[in-house]
Scaffold this active site. Structure first.
Site, PDB file in Angstrom:
ATOM      1  N   SER A 295      87.005 111.470  48.933  1.00 51.02           N
ATOM      2  CA  SER A 295      88.148 110.856  48.200  1.00 51.02           C
ATOM      3  C   SER A 295      89.266 112.046  47.642  1.00 51.02           C
ATOM      4  O   SER A 295      88.944 113.045  47.495  1.00 51.02           O
ATOM      5  CB  SER A 295      87.317 110.684  46.581  1.00 51.02           C
TER       6      SER A 295
ATOM      7  N   ARG B 120      96.670 106.439  21.911  1.00 51.84           N
ATOM      8  CA  ARG B 120      97.732 105.506  22.629  1.00 51.84           C
ATOM      9  C   ARG B 120      97.999 104.522  21.324  1.00 51.84           C
ATOM     10  O   ARG B 120      97.354 104.108  20.976  1.00 51.84           O
ATOM     11  CB  ARG B 120      97.068 104.828  23.637  1.00 51.84           C
TER      12      ARG B 120
ATOM     13  N   LYS C 228     101.752  93.240  40.067  1.00 57.38           N
ATOM     14  CA  LYS C 228     103.096  94.198  40.167  1.00 57.38           C
ATOM     15  C   LYS C 228     104.112  93.502  40.900  1.00 57.38           C
ATOM     16  O   LYS C 228     104.926  92.585  40.409  1.00 57.38           O
ATOM     17  CB  LYS C 228     102.744  95.609  40.653  1.00 57.38           C
TER      18      LYS C 228
ATOM     19  N   SER D  28     100.458 106.259  42.111  1.00 65.22           N
ATOM     20  CA  SER D  28     101.151 105.437  41.156  1.00 65.22           C
ATOM     21  C   SER D  28     101.844 106.038  40.024  1.00 65.22           C
ATOM     22  O   SER D  28     102.794 105.598  39.476  1.00 65.22           O
ATOM     23  CB  SER D  28      99.808 104.620  40.380  1.00 65.22           C
TER      24      SER D  28
HETATM   25  C1  LIG Z   1      96.788 102.704  42.237  1.00 70.26           C
HETATM   26  C2  LIG Z   1      96.175 101.762  41.313  1.00 70.26           C
HETATM   27  N1  LIG Z   1      95.180 100.864  41.733  1.00 70.26           N
HETATM   28  C3  LIG Z   1      94.631  99.798  41.001  1.00 70.26           C
HETATM   29  C4  LIG Z   1      95.280  99.582  39.898  1.00 70.26           C
HETATM   30  C5  LIG Z   1      94.702  98.175  39.280  1.00 70.26           C
HETATM   31  O1  LIG Z   1      95.570  97.335  39.499  1.00 70.26           O
HETATM   32  P1  LIG Z   1      95.409  95.772  38.715  1.00 70.26           P
HETATM   33  O2  LIG Z   1      96.389  95.977  37.388  1.00 70.26           O
HETATM   34  O3  LIG Z   1      95.674  94.734  39.560  1.00 70.26           O
HETATM   35  O4  LIG Z   1      93.853  95.847  37.985  1.00 70.26           O
HETATM   36  C6  LIG Z   1      96.468 100.168  39.369  1.00 70.26           C
HETATM   37  C7  LIG Z   1      97.138  99.952  38.112  1.00 70.26           C
HETATM   38  O5  LIG Z   1      97.047  98.870  37.620  1.00 70.26           O
HETATM   39  C8  LIG Z   1      96.759 101.237  40.279  1.00 70.26           C
HETATM   40  O6  LIG Z   1      97.982 101.886  39.660  1.00 70.26           O
END
Ligand SMILES: Cc1ncc(COP(=O)(O)O)c(C=O)c1O
Length: 414
Positions: free
Chosen positions: A138, A22, A249, A190
């Site tokens: 899951s 990365r 977000k 996501s």
């Molecule tokens: C589906 C999902 N859950 C949880 C998180 C974690 O969120 P946070 O950035 O608030 O820790 C993310 C990405 O950041 C995500 O894409």
């Protein structure tokens, strides 16, 4: 010590060899000019580009009202809370935000964490650890934070094929009656942007006596009559036992949370190590998040405009002949299917076209599903959308047509 460092070095080298290493782009974020930002190219020259991979979906992080609210509260309360929730770290701002979150999600209570990752990890780990016989069921595409939470509890975990409710039913059917079980899923996935069949999944879970946990990180702020997410849009608040969301977000501030019954919240509050043993969110962050949610709830036009922009973006990509995954959400992946190629395309887009799309490579996606994940925000204008479509046509299509996997293959794998 020498041996450990040698092993670590070999593992890092292996990441580099596979194109999975990365490289972070140092983004000089500008509240005034978002989605434009500044960066330095490899020669050290300052350049400007348009951010197409930010999760600031509604542009809230740069809104004047929120910046003013945050600095106003910070002047009164200081920069940090300086305490865990139990030891002087619960302020009126924490309490008011939790109350608002509970009401937003139609739940008894809510609990703040320093991120949705920590909320997922702590909640699943804590429930799992205290009920060792509990089985997690899951979705195979669940986020790393959900996977780590289930793993940390040491419980048995059974994976169902992505969004496959028949498979979920089969698994639930196979478990002994009355055995504690929890179905864990995301509403909006996501990276692929796929949408869970929420109603069917939650109904099946209920039929087999399973508790349900829904990660709404990419849905809060964007869906539902007052922006509370997909669960709310589908009218399923009562069937989703624990809802997880982020303040970082669409809300545009920072932090994460769960909303659930008073009993579940009280249990995690009393037993969750990732809640108990860490300094609470700064009060000013809580007050800004509260203000952001109130604005989002009362401005449905922002959501409508956001989704119109997603439609415009996809129209523009279609007209330019750029292949993308036409899923039912706001996340638009452009399949690439190769890590090195993904990196090269992203570099060329940045340096030649002023387009910033971070390559999505393993471990974020399995090998073969590398992609460019395009996210439009309320701050992008039509001219930005047209520029993106033409740039993708130039760089992605023209330079590497032979290497592109078919969109169909990507969807099937998803
Ligand atoms: C589906 C999902 N859950 C949880 C998180 C974690 O969120 P946070 O950035 O608030 O820790 C993310 C990405 O950041 C995500 O894409």
């Amino acid at each position: 010590m020498g041996n450990i460092e040698q092993i670590l070095e070999e593992k890092l080298q292996s990441l580099k060899d596979r194109g999975h290493y990365r490289y972070f782009l140092e983004v000089n974020k500008s509240a005034q000019h978002f989605p434009h930002f500044y960066y330095r190219n490899p020669e050290g020259v300052q350049r400007s580009a348009v951010n197409w991979c930010s999760n600031d979906y509604l542009g809230m992080s740069t809104r004047e009202e929120l910046i003013s609210k945050l600095s106003f509260t910070m002047h009164r309360s200081g920069t940090g809370s300086s305490g865990t929730r139990n030891i002087s770290g619960t302020t009126n701002h924490h309490r008011e935000l939790e109350k608002l979150l509970a009401e937003w999600h139609h739940k008894d209570s809510a609990l703040l964490f320093n991120g949705a990752y920590q909320a997922n990890l702590t909640t699943l780990q804590t429930i799992g650890r205290h009920i060792p016989e509990l089985v997690f069921i899951s979705d195979e595409r669940n986020h790393a934070s959900l996977i780590e939470g289930m793993r940390a509890g040491g419980n048995r975990k059974i994976i169902y094929r992505h969004n496959d409710t028949a498979h979920l039913r089969e698994i639930l059917e196979s478990l002994p009656e009355g055995h504690p079980r929890m179905v864990v899923l995301e509403s909006v996935y996501s990276i692929s942007g796929s949408l869970a069949p929420l109603k069917e999944t939650l109904s099946i879970a209920r039929q087999y006596g399973a508790m349900t946990y829904v990660d709404e990180v990419h849905a809060v702020g964007l869906y539902g009559p007052d922006g509370a997410g997909m669960v709310s849009q589908e009218g399923l608040s009562e069937m989703a036992d624990i809802v997880n969301g982020t303040l970082s977000k669409a809300i545009g501030v920072f932090g994460g949370y769960i909303a659930a019954s008073a009993l579940v919240i009280d249990f995690i509050r009393s037993h969750g190590p990732g809640f108990i043993f860490t300094t609470s969110l700064p009060p000013a962050i809580c007050s800004a998040a509260k203000q952001s949610i109130s604005l989002i709830r009362t401005n449905p036009a922002w959501r409508a405009e956001f989704h119109e922009k997603v439609t415009l973006l996809r129209q523009s990509l279609r007209e330019a002949g750029v292949a993308f995954v036409d899923n039912p959400t706001h996340i638009t992946p452009i399949p690439v299917g190769d890590s090195q190629l993904c990196r090269t395309l992203a570099d060329e887009l940045l340096w030649k076209q002023g387009i910033y799309l971070q390559p999505i490579n393993p471990p974020t996606v399995p090998p073969g599903e590398e992609c460019l994940r395009v996210v439009v925000t309320l701050s992008h204008q039509l001219k930005h959308i047209h520029h993106l479509a033409l740039s993708l046509k130039k760089i992605v299509n023209a330079n590497h047509p032979a290497n592109r996997p078919s969109v169909k293959a990507f969807v099937a794998a998803d």
